[in-house]
Design a protein around this motif. Structure first.
Motif, short mmCIF file in Angstrom:
data_model
loop_
_atom_site.label_atom_id
_atom_site.label_comp_id
_atom_site.label_asym_id
_atom_site.label_seq_id
_atom_site.Cartn_x
_atom_site.Cartn_y
_atom_site.Cartn_z
N THR A 33 42.40 -31.09 -65.32
CA THR A 33 42.92 -32.10 -64.39
C THR A 33 42.04 -33.33 -64.46
N GLN A 35 40.90 -36.75 -62.90
CA GLN A 35 40.88 -37.44 -61.62
C GLN A 35 40.19 -38.78 -61.76
N ASP A 58 48.45 -36.17 -65.35
CA ASP A 58 47.01 -36.08 -65.10
C ASP A 58 46.49 -34.66 -65.19
#
Length: 83
Positions: A33, A35, A58
């Motif tokens: 993921t 971020q 993402d």
């Protein structure tokens, strides 16, 4: 008016790995993921230093070992994560 961020206030891109333990075993599915405060939907993925696919979501699931990075427009490339 546009105001540049100071280095102390700059946002960074982070690459999170789920499950959090490393190294993963062969049969694990690993979810990465990305971020960052960059533009949503504008994530570029890299594997072993090479661009890996086009801009996309993402997060993604991987089953191959390697060193992964992501790049969010506006916050730059994440530190490398080895899977």
């Amino acid at each position: 008016a546009w105001c540049p961020l100071s280095p102390a206030g700059a946002q960074t891109t982070q690459l999170l790995v789920e499950p959090p333990w490393t190294p993963a075993v062969l049969w694990d599915q690993v979810t990465l993921t990305c971020q960052g405060s960059g533009t949503g939907g504008a994530t570029t993925w890299y594997r072993n230093g090479w661009r890996w696919g086009q801009q996309g979501p993402d997060h993604l699931s991987v089953t191959e070992s390697g060193t992964y990075e992501c790049d969010r427009a506006g916050t730059g490339r994440s530190p490398p994560v080895r899977v």
